[in-house]
Write a protein that holds these residues in place. Sequence first.
Motif, PDB file in Angstrom:
ATOM      1  N   GLN A   1       0.830  -1.186   0.000  1.00  0.00           N
ATOM      2  CA  GLN A   1       0.000   0.000   0.000  1.00  0.00           C
ATOM      3  C   GLN A   1       0.876   1.251   0.000  1.00  0.00           C
ATOM      4  OE1 GLN A   1      -3.171   0.027  -0.339  1.00  0.00           O
ATOM      5  NE2 GLN A   1      -3.723   2.157   0.116  1.00  0.00           N
ATOM      6  N   VAL A   2       0.583   2.155  -0.903  1.00  0.00           N
ATOM      7  CA  VAL A   2       1.341   3.394  -0.997  1.00  0.00           C
ATOM      8  C   VAL A   2       0.794   4.400   0.001  1.00  0.00           C
ATOM      9  CG1 VAL A   2       1.965   5.322  -2.486  1.00  0.00           C
ATOM     10  CG2 VAL A   2       1.869   2.994  -3.425  1.00  0.00           C
ATOM     11  N   GLN A   3       1.681   5.019   0.728  1.00  0.00           N
ATOM     12  CA  GLN A   3       1.281   6.061   1.673  1.00  0.00           C
ATOM     13  C   GLN A   3       1.863   7.402   1.236  1.00  0.00           C
ATOM     14  OE1 GLN A   3       2.573   4.534   5.512  1.00  0.00           O
ATOM     15  NE2 GLN A   3       0.492   3.835   5.928  1.00  0.00           N
ATOM     16  N   LEU A   4       1.025   8.406   1.314  1.00  0.00           N
ATOM     17  CA  LEU A   4       1.436   9.768   0.982  1.00  0.00           C
ATOM     18  C   LEU A   4       1.231  10.636   2.215  1.00  0.00           C
ATOM     19  CD1 LEU A   4      -0.356  10.114  -2.478  1.00  0.00           C
ATOM     20  CD2 LEU A   4       1.984   9.387  -2.050  1.00  0.00           C
ATOM     21  N   VAL A   5       2.247  11.374   2.589  1.00  0.00           N
ATOM     22  CA  VAL A   5       2.157  12.205   3.783  1.00  0.00           C
ATOM     23  C   VAL A   5       2.498  13.642   3.405  1.00  0.00           C
ATOM     24  CG1 VAL A   5       3.023  12.606   6.109  1.00  0.00           C
ATOM     25  CG2 VAL A   5       2.805  10.263   5.239  1.00  0.00           C
ATOM     26  N   GLU A   6       1.493  14.513   3.556  1.00  0.00           N
ATOM     27  CA  GLU A   6       1.688  15.927   3.231  1.00  0.00           C
ATOM     28  C   GLU A   6       2.106  16.707   4.465  1.00  0.00           C
ATOM     29  OE1 GLU A   6      -2.269  15.144   0.767  1.00  0.00           O
ATOM     30  OE2 GLU A   6      -1.638  14.779   2.835  1.00  0.00           O
ATOM     31  N   SER A   7       2.780  17.809   4.232  1.00  0.00           N
ATOM     32  CA  SER A   7       3.117  18.727   5.317  1.00  0.00           C
ATOM     33  C   SER A   7       3.345  20.108   4.721  1.00  0.00           C
ATOM     34  CB  SER A   7       4.359  18.251   6.064  1.00  0.00           C
ATOM     35  OG  SER A   7       5.475  18.193   5.190  1.00  0.00           O
ATOM     36  N   GLY A   8       3.362  21.111   5.591  1.00  0.00           N
ATOM     37  CA  GLY A   8       3.706  22.455   5.151  1.00  0.00           C
ATOM     38  C   GLY A   8       2.564  23.443   5.054  1.00  0.00           C
ATOM     39  N   GLY A   9       1.350  23.004   5.325  1.00  0.00           N
ATOM     40  CA  GLY A   9       0.237  23.932   5.273  1.00  0.00           C
ATOM     41  C   GLY A   9       0.288  24.916   6.434  1.00  0.00           C
ATOM     42  N   GLY A  10      -0.612  25.899   6.392  1.00  0.00           N
ATOM     43  CA  GLY A  10      -0.657  26.875   7.463  1.00  0.00           C
ATOM     44  C   GLY A  10      -1.435  28.107   7.065  1.00  0.00           C
ATOM     45  N   LEU A  11      -1.265  29.148   7.867  1.00  0.00           N
ATOM     46  CA  LEU A  11      -1.944  30.429   7.656  1.00  0.00           C
ATOM     47  C   LEU A  11      -0.935  31.443   7.135  1.00  0.00           C
ATOM     48  CD1 LEU A  11      -4.355  32.394   8.077  1.00  0.00           C
ATOM     49  CD2 LEU A  11      -3.538  32.699  10.431  1.00  0.00           C
ATOM     50  N   VAL A  12      -1.305  32.141   6.083  1.00  0.00           N
ATOM     51  CA  VAL A  12      -0.412  33.127   5.490  1.00  0.00           C
ATOM     52  C   VAL A  12      -1.243  34.296   4.991  1.00  0.00           C
ATOM     53  CG1 VAL A  12      -0.496  32.072   3.188  1.00  0.00           C
ATOM     54  CG2 VAL A  12       1.508  33.410   3.867  1.00  0.00           C
ATOM     55  N   GLN A  13      -0.655  35.466   4.951  1.00  0.00           N
ATOM     56  CA  GLN A  13      -1.358  36.632   4.426  1.00  0.00           C
ATOM     57  C   GLN A  13      -1.322  36.632   2.899  1.00  0.00           C
ATOM     58  OE1 GLN A  13       0.457  40.100   6.284  1.00  0.00           O
ATOM     59  NE2 GLN A  13      -1.150  40.126   7.831  1.00  0.00           N
ATOM     60  N   ALA A  14      -2.281  37.296   2.319  1.00  0.00           N
ATOM     61  CA  ALA A  14      -2.324  37.416   0.861  1.00  0.00           C
ATOM     62  C   ALA A  14      -1.008  38.017   0.359  1.00  0.00           C
ATOM     63  CB  ALA A  14      -3.495  38.295   0.439  1.00  0.00           C
ATOM     64  N   GLY A  15      -0.521  37.433  -0.727  1.00  0.00           N
ATOM     65  CA  GLY A  15       0.767  37.857  -1.274  1.00  0.00           C
ATOM     66  C   GLY A  15       1.937  37.054  -0.749  1.00  0.00           C
ATOM     67  N   GLY A  16       1.695  36.269   0.283  1.00  0.00           N
ATOM     68  CA  GLY A  16       2.755  35.480   0.879  1.00  0.00           C
ATOM     69  C   GLY A  16       3.001  34.168   0.166  1.00  0.00           C
ATOM     70  N   SER A  17       3.880  33.348   0.753  1.00  0.00           N
ATOM     71  CA  SER A  17       4.279  32.085   0.150  1.00  0.00           C
ATOM     72  C   SER A  17       4.214  30.947   1.157  1.00  0.00           C
ATOM     73  CB  SER A  17       5.709  32.178  -0.382  1.00  0.00           C
ATOM     74  OG  SER A  17       5.827  33.162  -1.389  1.00  0.00           O
ATOM     75  N   LEU A  18       4.013  29.751   0.634  1.00  0.00           N
ATOM     76  CA  LEU A  18       4.078  28.527   1.422  1.00  0.00           C
ATOM     77  C   LEU A  18       4.656  27.444   0.536  1.00  0.00           C
ATOM     78  CD1 LEU A  18       0.657  28.200   3.328  1.00  0.00           C
ATOM     79  CD2 LEU A  18       2.914  28.505   4.363  1.00  0.00           C
ATOM     80  N   ARG A  19       5.313  26.452   1.151  1.00  0.00           N
ATOM     81  CA  ARG A  19       5.763  25.288   0.412  1.00  0.00           C
ATOM     82  C   ARG A  19       5.193  24.038   1.053  1.00  0.00           C
ATOM     83  NH1 ARG A  19      11.747  22.758  -0.837  1.00  0.00           N
ATOM     84  NH2 ARG A  19      11.568  22.110   1.353  1.00  0.00           N
ATOM     85  N   LEU A  20       4.468  23.274   0.256  1.00  0.00           N
ATOM     86  CA  LEU A  20       3.929  21.998   0.708  1.00  0.00           C
ATOM     87  C   LEU A  20       4.862  20.877   0.281  1.00  0.00           C
ATOM     88  CD1 LEU A  20       0.148  22.413  -0.238  1.00  0.00           C
ATOM     89  CD2 LEU A  20       1.369  23.201   1.805  1.00  0.00           C
ATOM     90  N   SER A  21       4.913  19.841   1.101  1.00  0.00           N
ATOM     91  CA  SER A  21       5.704  18.651   0.783  1.00  0.00           C
ATOM     92  C   SER A  21       4.807  17.433   0.812  1.00  0.00           C
ATOM     93  CB  SER A  21       6.832  18.465   1.807  1.00  0.00           C
ATOM     94  OG  SER A  21       7.694  19.571   1.822  1.00  0.00           O
ATOM     95  N   CYS A  22       5.151  16.455  -0.005  1.00  0.00           N
ATOM     96  CA  CYS A  22       4.426  15.183  -0.023  1.00  0.00           C
ATOM     97  C   CYS A  22       5.449  14.069  -0.159  1.00  0.00           C
ATOM     98  CB  CYS A  22       3.431  15.145  -1.170  1.00  0.00           C
ATOM     99  SG  CYS A  22       2.632  13.536  -1.382  1.00  0.00           S
ATOM    100  N   ALA A  23       5.594  13.286   0.881  1.00  0.00           N
ATOM    101  CA  ALA A  23       6.532  12.166   0.857  1.00  0.00           C
ATOM    102  C   ALA A  23       5.765  10.889   0.539  1.00  0.00           C
ATOM    103  CB  ALA A  23       7.217  12.043   2.205  1.00  0.00           C
ATOM    104  N   THR A  24       6.274  10.128  -0.416  1.00  0.00           N
ATOM    105  CA  THR A  24       5.627   8.874  -0.782  1.00  0.00           C
ATOM    106  C   THR A  24       6.444   7.688  -0.300  1.00  0.00           C
ATOM    107  OG1 THR A  24       4.855   7.505  -2.621  1.00  0.00           O
ATOM    108  CG2 THR A  24       6.694   8.966  -3.074  1.00  0.00           C
TER     109      THR A  24
END
Length: 126
Positions: A1-24
């Motif tokens: 079974q393949v597992q995918l785990v995301e991380s990196g979400g959150g709260l940010v103001q408009a115009g800002g940046s975020l980076r999400l990760s997904c490890a398989t």
Amino acid sequence: QVQLVESGGGLVQAGGSLRLSCATSSRTFRTSAMGWFRQAPGKEREFVTAIAWNTEKTIYADYVKGRFTISTDNAKNTVYLQMNSLKPEDTAVYYCAAGLARLAGPSSLRDEYVYWGQGTQVTVSS
């Protein structure tokens, strides 16, 4: 079974940046494409972007082109989603997904992705 785990979400103001990760946990021909989808409250889950591991072909939804970038780290079996110039309408739960890449490249169709992560919340305040 393949597992995918995301991380990196959150709260940010408009115009800002975020980076999400997904490890398989596994990479096979069945997981040769990785995609990001998102779902806002009361809306359907929609395609954001996708990439094929071997060819690094990418596709983007029009509403994120020029702002979001998908990339891979083969050594870590991880896919990233760099999100810049975020807008309040980008607020959603973001899901990582794995599926079979077609010869022409990764698909934008939700039904062609077999494995899904648990999702990570991204909230963009105005």
